[in-house]
Design an enzyme around this catalytic site. Sequence first.
Site, PDB file in Angstrom:
ATOM      1  N   HIS A 117      43.718  47.689  46.149  1.00 21.60           N
ATOM      2  CA  HIS A 117      44.192  48.039  46.976  1.00 21.60           C
ATOM      3  C   HIS A 117      44.968  48.550  47.638  1.00 21.60           C
ATOM      4  O   HIS A 117      46.210  49.631  46.891  1.00 21.60           O
ATOM      5  CB  HIS A 117      45.196  46.307  46.631  1.00 21.60           C
ATOM      6  CG  HIS A 117      46.269  45.500  48.020  1.00 21.60           C
ATOM      7  ND1 HIS A 117      45.151  44.704  48.416  1.00 21.60           N
ATOM      8  CD2 HIS A 117      46.784  45.595  48.410  1.00 21.60           C
ATOM      9  CE1 HIS A 117      46.220  43.916  49.980  1.00 21.60           C
ATOM     10  NE2 HIS A 117      46.819  45.500  49.931  1.00 21.60           N
ATOM     11  N   ASN A 163      48.098  43.160  57.934  1.00 20.99           N
ATOM     12  CA  ASN A 163      49.584  41.387  57.729  1.00 20.99           C
ATOM     13  C   ASN A 163      50.430  42.282  58.867  1.00 20.99           C
ATOM     14  O   ASN A 163      50.820  43.455  59.395  1.00 20.99           O
ATOM     15  CB  ASN A 163      50.153  41.918  56.220  1.00 20.99           C
ATOM     16  CG  ASN A 163      49.549  41.450  55.394  1.00 20.99           C
ATOM     17  OD1 ASN A 163      49.141  39.956  55.868  1.00 20.99           O
ATOM     18  ND2 ASN A 163      49.445  41.549  54.641  1.00 20.99           N
ATOM     19  N   ARG A 170      53.185  41.844  60.142  1.00 28.54           N
ATOM     20  CA  ARG A 170      54.702  42.205  59.964  1.00 28.54           C
ATOM     21  C   ARG A 170      55.111  42.535  58.974  1.00 28.54           C
ATOM     22  O   ARG A 170      54.639  43.310  58.426  1.00 28.54           O
ATOM     23  CB  ARG A 170      54.770  40.047  59.469  1.00 28.54           C
ATOM     24  CG  ARG A 170      54.052  40.072  57.913  1.00 28.54           C
ATOM     25  CD  ARG A 170      54.277  39.384  57.365  1.00 28.54           C
ATOM     26  NE  ARG A 170      53.382  38.823  56.765  1.00 28.54           N
ATOM     27  CZ  ARG A 170      52.819  39.336  55.370  1.00 28.54           C
ATOM     28  NH1 ARG A 170      53.837  40.375  54.919  1.00 28.54           N
ATOM     29  NH2 ARG A 170      51.931  39.090  54.561  1.00 28.54           N
ATOM     30  N   GLU A 213      42.605  43.203  56.001  1.00 26.65           N
ATOM     31  CA  GLU A 213      42.944  42.267  56.416  1.00 26.65           C
ATOM     32  C   GLU A 213      44.477  43.432  57.567  1.00 26.65           C
ATOM     33  O   GLU A 213      44.933  43.572  56.875  1.00 26.65           O
ATOM     34  CB  GLU A 213      43.233  40.789  56.436  1.00 26.65           C
ATOM     35  CG  GLU A 213      44.731  41.297  55.198  1.00 26.65           C
ATOM     36  CD  GLU A 213      45.547  39.969  54.818  1.00 26.65           C
ATOM     37  OE1 GLU A 213      45.277  38.697  55.328  1.00 26.65           O
ATOM     38  OE2 GLU A 213      46.342  39.553  53.432  1.00 26.65           O
ATOM     39  N   VAL A 257      56.934  42.830  52.422  1.00 26.83           N
ATOM     40  CA  VAL A 257      57.801  43.300  50.888  1.00 26.83           C
ATOM     41  C   VAL A 257      58.051  44.093  50.717  1.00 26.83           C
ATOM     42  O   VAL A 257      59.068  44.676  50.387  1.00 26.83           O
ATOM     43  CB  VAL A 257      57.155  41.657  50.290  1.00 26.83           C
ATOM     44  CG1 VAL A 257      58.059  42.204  48.801  1.00 26.83           C
ATOM     45  CG2 VAL A 257      57.033  40.646  50.586  1.00 26.83           C
ATOM     46  N   LYS A 276      50.688  40.692  44.867  1.00 24.41           N
ATOM     47  CA  LYS A 276      51.883  42.415  44.081  1.00 24.41           C
ATOM     48  C   LYS A 276      52.250  42.179  43.348  1.00 24.41           C
ATOM     49  O   LYS A 276      53.211  41.295  43.282  1.00 24.41           O
ATOM     50  CB  LYS A 276      51.864  42.758  45.555  1.00 24.41           C
ATOM     51  CG  LYS A 276      50.920  42.912  46.468  1.00 24.41           C
ATOM     52  CD  LYS A 276      51.387  43.189  47.819  1.00 24.41           C
ATOM     53  CE  LYS A 276      49.654  43.716  48.590  1.00 24.41           C
ATOM     54  NZ  LYS A 276      49.977  43.408  49.716  1.00 24.41           N
TER      55      LYS A 276
HETATM   56  P1  ADP Z   1      45.745  36.976  50.835  1.00 25.07           P
HETATM   57  O1  ADP Z   1      45.632  36.931  52.505  1.00 25.07           O
HETATM   58  O2  ADP Z   1      45.569  35.665  51.145  1.00 25.07           O
HETATM   59  O3  ADP Z   1      46.842  37.259  49.443  1.00 25.07           O
HETATM   60  P2  ADP Z   1      43.870  39.523  51.143  1.00 25.07           P
HETATM   61  O4  ADP Z   1      42.468  39.468  51.830  1.00 25.07           O
HETATM   62  O5  ADP Z   1      44.536  40.038  51.294  1.00 25.07           O
HETATM   63  O6  ADP Z   1      44.561  37.552  50.223  1.00 25.07           O
HETATM   64  O7  ADP Z   1      43.527  39.352  49.258  1.00 25.07           O
HETATM   65  C1  ADP Z   1      44.292  39.684  48.384  1.00 25.07           C
HETATM   66  C2  ADP Z   1      43.644  40.218  46.653  1.00 25.07           C
HETATM   67  O8  ADP Z   1      42.182  39.422  46.127  1.00 25.07           O
HETATM   68  C3  ADP Z   1      43.422  42.093  47.306  1.00 25.07           C
HETATM   69  O9  ADP Z   1      44.628  42.327  46.973  1.00 25.07           O
HETATM   70  C4  ADP Z   1      42.466  42.086  45.679  1.00 25.07           C
HETATM   71  O10 ADP Z   1      43.667  42.100  45.007  1.00 25.07           O
HETATM   72  C5  ADP Z   1      41.356  40.532  46.314  1.00 25.07           C
HETATM   73  N1  ADP Z   1      39.952  40.177  47.004  1.00 25.07           N
HETATM   74  C6  ADP Z   1      40.471  40.304  48.654  1.00 25.07           C
HETATM   75  N2  ADP Z   1      39.045  40.269  48.722  1.00 25.07           N
HETATM   76  C7  ADP Z   1      38.649  40.752  47.609  1.00 25.07           C
HETATM   77  C8  ADP Z   1      36.760  41.455  47.355  1.00 25.07           C
HETATM   78  N3  ADP Z   1      36.465  41.300  48.587  1.00 25.07           N
HETATM   79  N4  ADP Z   1      36.389  41.807  46.128  1.00 25.07           N
HETATM   80  C9  ADP Z   1      37.687  41.638  45.312  1.00 25.07           C
HETATM   81  N5  ADP Z   1      38.584  41.385  45.187  1.00 25.07           N
HETATM   82  C10 ADP Z   1      39.025  40.936  45.972  1.00 25.07           C
END
Ligand code: ADP
Length: 455
Positions: free
Chosen positions: A208, A290, A292, A288, A295, A237
């Site tokens: 990530h 964010n 804002r 995505e 953290v 995280k």
């Molecule tokens: P949220 O907004 O609910 O935190 P995110 O879209 O930011 O969700 O994703 C959070 C975490 O989920 C990412 O950092 C990753 O670890 C995992 N994740 C999200 N999408 C995928 C994907 N397509 N494949 C594998 N892991 C994913």
Amino acid sequence: MIQRVLVANRGEIALRVIRACRDLNLSVVVVYSTADRDGPWLKQADEAICIGQGPATESYLRRERIIAAAEITGADAIHPGYGFLSENADFAEICRECNIEFIGPSHEAMKRLGNKNQARGLAMKANVPVVPGTEGLIESEEAALKFARFAGYPVLIKAAAGGGGRGMRVAHNDASLISGFQTAKQEALAAFKDGSVYIEKYIEKPRHIEVQILGDRHGNVVHLYERECSMQRRHQKLVEESPAPNLPSKVRDRICDAAVRLVKSAGYYSAGTCEFLVDKDNNFYFIEVNARIQVEHPVTELVTGIDLVREQIRIASGEKLSFRQSDIQQRGSAIECRINAEDPDNNFQPCPGLIQKWIPAGGPGIRLDTHACSGYRIPPNYDSLVAKLLVHQPTRDDAIKVMRRALGEFTVEGIKTTIPIHQKIFNTPAFIEGMVDTTFIERVFYGHAAKLGKE
Ligand code: ADP
């Protein structure tokens, strides 16, 4: 010009914003709930206004009370921090209607990027790669099955309105897809009042990596480089750092450029973050935005020397960015450990309660952002984050050594914290070598692959 800021948040981020206001010579008002009446940060504001009971739905999410508090105290701007109302486009719009500056992006840009599925569409238009996924929302089990058979398992069901890992389910076969589809919808409906979901290919062992963005109201957008945030538990995280280790500089440049392209195309200003997954071949995929302050923003502040919260306030006052892309440099290595009131030996269960003893880490190279102290009782109502322990050193090796020292100094008694798991992480060879991915913590310390939600 902004003169008086109301902070619509609590804990460490409320204190962070109060400090930025002080540094800018602005007066500052903070709102709080009855559960936070003894919050140490309240003393640092010029005024503190109680807006309701402990549950966030009775206080920090009560828009009309926050607006009323701003009007009564003569605040001309509201900083929402992160969480709570920070990404609520309707709230940002209400602020504008009430002639109060919302310190964040415009409600229009927030709407364009707030829905993850819509943001994917914008990214594709801006020529930014996205995780292979369904074109739009998925309404039926049949449509879900069709995509999964086409893309191949595993796949990930995601809430369009999602956040905090809620409304996400991984599916390895038809049966788990069908059950996951229903539970993700229900969870999203309960959490976000919006049950719409879409499906992505589940990327195996991704990293990530996210990019910090700053834009002003005059169309200037810059990036402040990346943060590596793969060290996660339950897909949230735990450790963040900049620069990302073992990331070829060409890939870094391409990810940062993509982030700037995307937010520019959305007419975005203020601070924001574009999140990406990076696979083992260094292909990157947007997931995505964010919209804002995040953290982990201090990691970027340490390597760039730019105060992001101060910049947010300046941008909200209509000022132009005072630097260009070429002025921004990534210096040294910064790492953040999130110290949460959680039990790492019991599935990271939150452990609120009385902090009997608190001896924080300090000394050269350390930054500690916290609202906690000895005798502070952590209320059970909110996020479990109690401190962010950061180090900044010329090299990553030095940063790891200093973090080990700091974690050893840090003494907390009365509650369980994530300090012991951080100590393990910073003594693990694969982490020291920067061989990280989002399954690392669960794989290495808990002997199983990371799961997204219950299957
Ligand atoms: P949220 O907004 O609910 O935190 P995110 O879209 O930011 O969700 O994703 C959070 C975490 O989920 C990412 O950092 C990753 O670890 C995992 N994740 C999200 N999408 C995928 C994907 N397509 N494949 C594998 N892991 C994913």
